[in-house]
Design an enzyme around this catalytic site. Structure first.
Site, PDB file in Angstrom:
ATOM      1  N   GLU A  36      15.087 -24.349  10.817  1.00 37.28           N
ATOM      2  CA  GLU A  36      15.130 -24.784   9.417  1.00 37.28           C
ATOM      3  C   GLU A  36      14.062 -25.841   9.151  1.00 37.28           C
ATOM      4  O   GLU A  36      13.703 -26.609  10.038  1.00 37.28           O
ATOM      5  CB  GLU A  36      16.516 -25.350   9.078  1.00 37.28           C
ATOM      6  CG  GLU A  36      17.540 -24.260   8.887  1.00 37.28           C
ATOM      7  CD  GLU A  36      18.886 -24.806   8.438  1.00 37.28           C
ATOM      8  OE1 GLU A  36      18.981 -26.000   8.097  1.00 37.28           O
ATOM      9  OE2 GLU A  36      19.850 -24.019   8.442  1.00 37.28           O
ATOM     10  N   ARG A  93       4.826  -7.221  -5.641  1.00 41.11           N
ATOM     11  CA  ARG A  93       4.681  -5.750  -5.730  1.00 41.11           C
ATOM     12  C   ARG A  93       5.879  -5.141  -6.422  1.00 41.11           C
ATOM     13  O   ARG A  93       5.775  -4.220  -7.215  1.00 41.11           O
ATOM     14  CB  ARG A  93       4.604  -5.146  -4.323  1.00 41.11           C
ATOM     15  CG  ARG A  93       3.261  -5.292  -3.693  1.00 41.11           C
ATOM     16  CD  ARG A  93       3.196  -4.502  -2.400  1.00 41.11           C
ATOM     17  NE  ARG A  93       2.012  -4.873  -1.655  1.00 41.11           N
ATOM     18  CZ  ARG A  93       1.988  -5.866  -0.774  1.00 41.11           C
ATOM     19  NH1 ARG A  93       3.067  -6.566  -0.532  1.00 41.11           N
ATOM     20  NH2 ARG A  93       0.873  -6.155  -0.136  1.00 41.11           N
ATOM     21  N   LYS A 186      -8.766   6.858  -7.555  1.00 49.68           N
ATOM     22  CA  LYS A 186      -8.201   6.678  -6.208  1.00 49.68           C
ATOM     23  C   LYS A 186      -6.946   7.536  -6.099  1.00 49.68           C
ATOM     24  O   LYS A 186      -6.094   7.516  -7.002  1.00 49.68           O
ATOM     25  CB  LYS A 186      -7.856   5.200  -5.995  1.00 49.68           C
ATOM     26  CG  LYS A 186      -7.145   4.891  -4.685  1.00 49.68           C
ATOM     27  CD  LYS A 186      -6.958   3.373  -4.536  1.00 49.68           C
ATOM     28  CE  LYS A 186      -5.945   3.010  -3.496  1.00 49.68           C
ATOM     29  NZ  LYS A 186      -5.712   1.564  -3.412  1.00 49.68           N
ATOM     30  N   ARG A 188      -3.821   8.439  -3.306  1.00 51.25           N
ATOM     31  CA  ARG A 188      -3.226   8.165  -1.990  1.00 51.25           C
ATOM     32  C   ARG A 188      -2.215   9.255  -1.669  1.00 51.25           C
ATOM     33  O   ARG A 188      -1.290   9.499  -2.454  1.00 51.25           O
ATOM     34  CB  ARG A 188      -2.533   6.803  -1.979  1.00 51.25           C
ATOM     35  CG  ARG A 188      -2.076   6.385  -0.573  1.00 51.25           C
ATOM     36  CD  ARG A 188      -1.190   5.155  -0.627  1.00 51.25           C
ATOM     37  NE  ARG A 188      -1.904   3.944  -1.004  1.00 51.25           N
ATOM     38  CZ  ARG A 188      -2.507   3.126  -0.152  1.00 51.25           C
ATOM     39  NH1 ARG A 188      -2.487   3.392   1.130  1.00 51.25           N
ATOM     40  NH2 ARG A 188      -3.121   2.046  -0.585  1.00 51.25           N
ATOM     41  N   SER A 217      -5.955  -5.485   2.200  1.00 46.16           N
ATOM     42  CA  SER A 217      -4.837  -5.494   3.119  1.00 46.16           C
ATOM     43  C   SER A 217      -5.288  -4.839   4.429  1.00 46.16           C
ATOM     44  O   SER A 217      -5.439  -5.510   5.451  1.00 46.16           O
ATOM     45  CB  SER A 217      -3.696  -4.749   2.441  1.00 46.16           C
ATOM     46  OG  SER A 217      -2.540  -4.870   3.138  1.00 46.16           O
ATOM     47  N   THR A 218      -5.579  -3.528   4.390  1.00 51.02           N
ATOM     48  CA  THR A 218      -6.152  -2.870   5.573  1.00 51.02           C
ATOM     49  C   THR A 218      -7.668  -2.754   5.440  1.00 51.02           C
ATOM     50  O   THR A 218      -8.370  -2.532   6.420  1.00 51.02           O
ATOM     51  CB  THR A 218      -5.596  -1.438   5.725  1.00 51.02           C
ATOM     52  OG1 THR A 218      -5.968  -0.688   4.559  1.00 51.02           O
ATOM     53  CG2 THR A 218      -4.098  -1.430   5.881  1.00 51.02           C
TER      54      THR A 218
HETATM   55  C1  R5P Z   1      -3.910  -1.490  -4.860  1.00 51.57           C
HETATM   56  O1  R5P Z   1      -3.247  -1.279  -5.880  1.00 51.57           O
HETATM   57  C2  R5P Z   1      -4.531  -2.819  -4.653  1.00 51.57           C
HETATM   58  O2  R5P Z   1      -5.184  -3.254  -5.809  1.00 51.57           O
HETATM   59  C3  R5P Z   1      -5.532  -2.816  -3.486  1.00 51.57           C
HETATM   60  O3  R5P Z   1      -6.605  -1.955  -3.775  1.00 51.57           O
HETATM   61  C4  R5P Z   1      -4.887  -2.364  -2.198  1.00 51.57           C
HETATM   62  O4  R5P Z   1      -3.649  -3.004  -2.023  1.00 51.57           O
HETATM   63  C5  R5P Z   1      -5.785  -2.671  -1.024  1.00 51.57           C
HETATM   64  O5  R5P Z   1      -5.129  -2.303   0.153  1.00 51.57           O
HETATM   65  P1  R5P Z   1      -5.928  -1.800   1.407  1.00 51.57           P
HETATM   66  O6  R5P Z   1      -6.932  -2.842   1.760  1.00 51.57           O
HETATM   67  O7  R5P Z   1      -4.869  -1.626   2.443  1.00 51.57           O
HETATM   68  O8  R5P Z   1      -6.539  -0.482   1.066  1.00 51.57           O
END
Ligand code: R5P
Length: 294
Positions: A36, A93, A186, A188, A217-218
């Protein structure tokens, strides 16, 4: 005075003091053996407004608790805190109930700030403003891309969003810097997670392009967008991103894609050395400007 909690990057704390003229206070912190958190604020007397700032990158759960502790401590000292600054905001998110029975995470975490008297939240390029507005806060969200482009010295003649949902960022840069703007398509694959990016019928040949986005992120979105733009004969592809979670793997992916330069803001403290083609821009001055303009 600005109270800086543990998530606020060191470069930001330094600028809040030196560039923006704030008196900075960093509370005492320690951990109890069971994990804590303990926090203590030892103000004796305060003449001006107190603002609290916390950046909520991992470990975000710990950082939100620290924010609650700081606000409660200040309330206990009869110090009214009207405004909090959250350069990186976690749990945004899930800004609506996508499926039956889900929480609106943003509401779950930030509604509580009202208990401590907070009425205004300043964020940087947050995923969604909607929950903050729905909760009744005055919400100021700062888009830092044009500032970052100007400060980095990037010479561009076109700005692109990697998907339609991010078009407002490209539009903001286009308005500020007078360059053309548009978005990429884009897609996915929901099963494999594979990202496909299409340049549509955009004429990008010979152009110097900045892709603007909220987060890395990635790095796969940026890498795919960069590759697609080079396939369509773009001259130079750069990226300007507000929040960068950068690992060695991300650097590798982006470097292989041929990204010329990546410009990121200092909303997250990074713990790895960056290659020279990645530049960190201190965006504290735009936060200070927003705070000082009321
Ligand atoms: C998506 O809606 C976000 O704006 C970013 O493009 C996304 O989260 C980037 O994630 P990553 O680097 O994993 O592709």
């Amino acid at each position: 005075m600005i109270v800086c909690l543990s998530g606020v990057p060191k470069s930001m704390i330094k600028s809040l003091e030196s560039e923006c003229g704030y008196a900075v206070y960093v509370p005492q912190r320690k951990l109890f053996p069971d994990g804590e958190q303990y926090l203590r604020i030892e103000f004796r007397s305060i003449s001006d407004n107190v603002v609290v700032t916390q950046s909520l990158y991992p470990e975000q759960d710990r950082k939100i608790v620290e924010l609650y502790l700081a606000l409660e401590a200040l309330q206990g000292l009869d110090i009214h805190v009207d405004t909090v600054v959250l350069p990186y905001v976690a749990y945004t998110r899930q800004d609506k109930r996508f499926l039956f029975g889900e929480p609106i995470s943003t509401k779950a975490l930030y509604n509580a700030l009202k208990i401590f008297g907070v009425t205004k939240i300043v964020t940087v390029d947050v995923h969604s403003s909607r929950p903050f507005n729905d909760m009744g806060y005055t919400h100021i969200d700062l888009l830092p891309h044009s500032y970052m482009i100007s400060r980095s010295g990037l010479e561009i003649d076109m700005v692109l969003a990697p998907d339609k949902g991010a078009l407002h960022r490209a539009l903001d840069v286009a308005k500020q810097l007078g360059v053309e703007y548009d978005y990429l398509d884009k897609y996915r694959d929901r099963i494999t997670g594979e990202i496909t990016i299409d340049t549509k019928t955009l004429d990008v040949a010979g152009r110097d392009i900045a892709i603007v986005d909220d987060i890395i992120s990635t790095g796969k979105t940026l890498a795919k967008a960069t590759e697609a733009l080079y396939r369509a004969d773009a001259s130079n592809v750069y990226a300007v991103v507000s929040h960068a979670f950068i690992s060695r793997e991300t650097i590798d992916i982006l470097s292989k894609a041929g990204l010329k330069s990546l410009v990121i803001a200092n909303t997250i403290e990074l713990s790895i050395d960056l290659p020279s083609w990645i530049k960190v821009i201190d965006i504290t001055p735009i936060i200070c400007r927003a705070l000082k303009s009321g």
